[in-house]
Design an enzyme around this catalytic site. Structure first.
Site, PDB file in Angstrom:
ATOM      1  N   SER A  33       8.169  11.046  59.654  1.00 10.86           N
ATOM      2  CA  SER A  33       8.422  12.061  60.794  1.00 10.86           C
ATOM      3  C   SER A  33       9.803  12.435  60.976  1.00 10.86           C
ATOM      4  CB  SER A  33       7.523  11.797  61.985  1.00 10.86           C
ATOM      5  OG  SER A  33       7.994  12.467  63.041  1.00 10.86           O
TER       6      SER A  33
ATOM      7  N   TYR B  93       6.150   6.151  69.601  1.00 12.03           N
ATOM      8  CA  TYR B  93       6.051   6.976  68.189  1.00 12.03           C
ATOM      9  C   TYR B  93       7.233   6.736  67.402  1.00 12.03           C
ATOM     10  CZ  TYR B  93       5.051  10.442  64.854  1.00 12.03           C
ATOM     11  OH  TYR B  93       4.886  11.028  63.643  1.00 12.03           O
TER      12      TYR B  93
END
Length: 270
Positions: A143, A156
């Site tokens: 990501s 995250y």
């Protein structure tokens, strides 16, 4: 004929978003595609849509036995495994340190890391023997949060930084037999959900981010679709196009790394 024709590809989370786009792309390339998918409804949809072109296995990426069951079915079907793509993941909807209660932070950490980090590790463990035999590859979805703050909350972001370390270590341990790489997409149209511990299991990423908001922060000034990110996976999987890359993370961030201080991009008036 595609150089991926009859290659055996195993993708986790193939029922929606980037995973589904990868399933579509590799089937188009003539590959034998399998996926491990948590949702029974998505498994049924995949089977109905792709028929004999997909081996869709219902299972949980946090369960090694589910991985092993999927790999056994892949080897029975194809006789080999050429590439494992660890893709299934969850997001924390930017849940911050200050605003997340301590008890929720702890349970949310374990749930998110179990999916985003342990899920990758278990998949690698289950697939390693077959990939060593085929001298294949592993690819893990990262990501923009693997490089930058603000792509998620601390849970995250930490999970994606952990995944980069996992990629480097596995690339080292499995060389020269298996190439191990990562691809880090930026925000896109997907059904990415959050941890149940944070009350986010029914909340999609698109409920937190609008297409306009995503496009506005990207120097390339567009709202990415999952299919926009499949190219790097195809290249990394291909033995013809990738003999030399291992331990590499491709930052597919639509230009975030060159975002300017004064302007998002200097060519907006071109």
């Amino acid at each position: 004929m595609s150089d991926l024709h009859n290659e055996s590809i195993f993708i986790t989370g193939g029922g929606s978003g980037l995973g589904l786009a990868l399933v579509e792309r590799f089937i188009e390339k003539g590959a034998q595609v399998a996926t491990l998918e948590l949702s029974a409804a998505k498994v049924a949809s995949l089977r109905q849509r792709f028929g004999e072109h997909i081996l869709a296995v219902e299972g949980n990426v946090t369960c090694y036995a589910d991985y092993q069951r999927a790999v056994d079915q892949i080897l029975t079907r194809s006789g080999k495994l050429d590439c494992f793509i660890g893709n299934a993941g969850i997001w924390d909807h930017n849940a911050s340190l200050v605003n997340t209660p301590a008890e929720t932070l702890e349970t949310g950490f374990h749930e998110l890391f179990n999916v985003n980090v342990l899920g990758y590790l278990l998949g690698a463990k289950a697939c390693a023997p077959a990939l060593i035999a085929s001298e294949g590859s592993m690819i893990f979805t990262l990501s923009n949060a693997a490089w930058y703050p603000g792509g998620g909350g601390p849970l995250y972001t930490a999970s994606k930084h952990a995944a980069t370390g996992l990629i480097r270590q596995l690339a080292y341990e499995l060389a020269p037999k298996v190439r191990v790489n990562g691809v880090g997409p930026c925000g896109m149209a997907s059904d990415l959900r959050g941890p149940q511990a944070l009350g986010q299991s029914e909340t999609s990423i698109m409920q937190s981010l609008t297409p306009e908001k995503i496009a506005a922060i990207l120097p390339l000034q567009f709202f990415p679709q999952p299919a926009d990110f499949t190219g790097p996976y195809v290249m990394l999987t291909s033995r013809r196009n990738n003999r030399a890359l291992s331990g590499v993370m491709i930052n597919a961030d639509a230009g975030l790394a060159i975002r300017g201080i004064r302007h998002v991009a200097a060519g907006l008036d071109l």
